[in-house]
Design a protein around this motif. Structure first.
Motif, short mmCIF file in Angstrom:
data_model
loop_
_atom_site.label_atom_id
_atom_site.label_comp_id
_atom_site.label_asym_id
_atom_site.label_seq_id
_atom_site.Cartn_x
_atom_site.Cartn_y
_atom_site.Cartn_z
N ALA A 106 0.87 -1.02 0.37
CA ALA A 106 0.17 -0.16 0.17
C ALA A 106 0.51 1.08 0.07
O ALA A 106 0.57 2.40 -0.87
CB ALA A 106 -0.97 -0.17 0.99
N ALA A 107 1.85 1.07 1.04
CA ALA A 107 2.72 2.51 0.76
C ALA A 107 3.72 2.84 -0.56
O ALA A 107 3.09 3.84 -0.90
CB ALA A 107 3.66 2.32 1.67
N ALA A 108 3.88 1.62 -1.04
CA ALA A 108 4.75 1.78 -2.62
C ALA A 108 3.15 1.89 -3.35
O ALA A 108 3.88 2.85 -4.38
CB ALA A 108 5.37 0.58 -3.03
N ARG A 109 2.71 1.38 -3.63
CA ARG A 109 1.88 2.25 -4.40
C ARG A 109 1.05 3.68 -4.45
O ARG A 109 1.37 4.17 -5.59
CB ARG A 109 0.03 1.57 -4.41
N ALA A 110 0.36 3.74 -3.24
CA ALA A 110 0.72 5.25 -2.91
C ALA A 110 2.32 6.24 -3.03
O ALA A 110 1.73 7.50 -3.87
CB ALA A 110 0.46 5.38 -1.37
N TRP A 112 4.55 5.63 -5.29
CA TRP A 112 4.45 5.94 -6.84
C TRP A 112 3.28 7.09 -7.92
O TRP A 112 3.43 7.03 -9.31
CB TRP A 112 4.27 3.93 -7.77
N ARG A 113 2.11 6.36 -7.62
CA ARG A 113 1.08 6.73 -8.08
C ARG A 113 0.80 8.71 -7.43
O ARG A 113 0.98 9.27 -8.70
CB ARG A 113 -0.28 6.86 -6.89
N GLU A 114 1.86 8.76 -6.12
CA GLU A 114 1.59 10.32 -6.64
C GLU A 114 3.14 10.92 -7.30
O GLU A 114 2.80 12.06 -8.00
CB GLU A 114 2.68 11.00 -4.91
N ARG A 115 4.47 10.04 -7.71
CA ARG A 115 4.99 10.33 -8.16
C ARG A 115 4.84 10.17 -9.90
O ARG A 115 6.13 11.44 -10.50
CB ARG A 115 6.44 9.83 -7.67
N ILE A 116 3.90 9.28 -10.15
CA ILE A 116 3.90 9.08 -11.36
C ILE A 116 3.93 9.84 -12.82
O ILE A 116 4.83 10.36 -14.23
CB ILE A 116 3.74 7.61 -12.31
N PRO A 117 2.61 11.02 -12.38
CA PRO A 117 2.06 12.15 -12.99
C PRO A 117 3.63 13.41 -13.38
O PRO A 117 3.66 14.18 -14.46
CB PRO A 117 1.42 12.66 -12.38
N ALA A 118 4.51 13.19 -12.66
CA ALA A 118 5.62 14.26 -12.86
C ALA A 118 6.71 13.94 -13.45
O ALA A 118 7.54 14.56 -13.82
CB ALA A 118 5.55 14.33 -11.28
N LEU A 119 7.05 12.38 -13.90
CA LEU A 119 7.96 12.00 -14.05
C LEU A 119 8.07 12.21 -15.90
O LEU A 119 7.09 11.73 -16.80
CB LEU A 119 8.25 10.72 -13.83
N PRO A 120 9.02 11.51 -16.65
CA PRO A 120 9.25 11.53 -17.73
C PRO A 120 8.83 10.96 -18.86
O PRO A 120 8.04 9.18 -18.27
CB PRO A 120 11.39 12.53 -18.12
#
Length: 211
Positions: A106-110, A112-120
Motif C-alpha cells: 500500500a505504501a509503495a502504490r501510494a 508511485w501514484r503520486e510520483r508517476i504524473p510528474a515523471l518523464p
C-alpha cells in the motif's frame, strides 16, 4: 595436445563465441558450462548463466560454490528445503494487500501514484548509429576505468555529507553523461534494484532473480 599458442587461440575463440551467446530461455536454456582441456593437464571452465534466473548476488553464490567444489566438496552446504517458490509466497504475505493500511504494498502504490504524473514519459533520446530493431547480432564490449583510492574515498565522504549513497552519486553521474548526448533534458532511467528480503534464514543462500 595442442601447443600453447594454439590453446590460447582456442580459448579466445570460445570466449568470443560464448560471451555474445543469447540463451533460448523459452526452451529452458538458462545455464551453460563447457570445459577446455589445455596443455600441461590444465583445464578452463566456461560458465554462462542468464540474468533472468539469477541476479548478480546469486551468481556470486554459484561461483563461490564452484570454488568450494574444487577445493573440498565436503564443505558444500546441503541443499535447503526452502526454495524460491516458497520465498515468493512469503514475500506476497509480507507485502500485504493494497487496501491494507500500513502494508509495504500500500505504501509503495501510494508513493508511485503520486510520483508517476510528474515523471518523464521516455528515456534519453540518444544519437544512434543504427536502429536497435535492425541489429540481429548484438555485440557487447566492456569499458573500464579505475579511480585512485583517494579520489573514491573523497567522493564517498562528500556523498555522506549530503546524505547520499555512493550508488546514487554514480547513477547521477551516469545520467549527466547521457544527458549531455540526449536531445531531451528530462528523461527516465529504469535500473534494477536488489530486493532480497530476509524473510527466512535460508534466503541469503538462494539462487534466483531478486531484482
Amino acid at each position: 595436445d595442442a601447443g600453447p599458442d594454439k590453446a590460447e587461440q582456442h580459448l579466445a575463440d570460445v570466449r568470443a563465441r560464448l560471451s555474445h551467446r543469447v540463451f533460448d530461455v523459452a526452451a529452458g536454456e538458462v545455464v551453460d558450462v563447457q570445459l577446455s582441456l589445455l596443455p600441461g593437464s590444465r583445464t578452463r571452465i566456461h560458465f554462462g548463466i542468464d540474468l533472468l534466473v539469477a541476479d548478480v548476488a546469486s551468481i556470486e553464490l554459484v561461483l563461490a560454490d564452484l570454488v568450494t567444489a574444487y577445493r573440498d566438496p565436503a564443505d558444500l552446504a546441503p541443499a535447503s528445503g526452502y526454495g524460491f517458490p516458497r520465498y515468493l509466497d512469503d514475500y506476497r504475505d509480507w507485502c500485504g494487500a493494497p487496501a491494507e493500511a500500513g502494508s509495504p504494498l500500500a505504501a509503495a502504490r501510494a508513493y508511485w501514484r503520486e510520483r508517476i504524473p510528474a515523471l518523464p514519459a521516455s528515456g534519453p533520446a540518444l544519437p544512434l548509429a543504427a536502429r536497435p530493431e535492425d541489429i540481429t547480432a548484438p555485440v557487447f564490449s566492456r569499458r573500464a576505468f579505475t579511480l585512485p583510492t583517494a579520489a573514491w574515498e573523497h567522493i564517498v565522504g562528500r556523498a555522506r555529507e549530503f546524505g547520499l549513497t555512493p550508488a546514487v552519486v554514480l547513477a547521477t553521474a551516469y545520467a549527466e553523461v547521457l544527458g549531455a548526448w540526449s536531445e531531451e533534458d528530462r528523461f527516465l532511467l529504469n535500473v534494477p534494484l536488489f530486493d532480497r528480503q530476509p524473510l527466512a534464514p535460508e534466503v541469503g543462500g538462494l539462487v534466483a532473480d531478486f531484482t
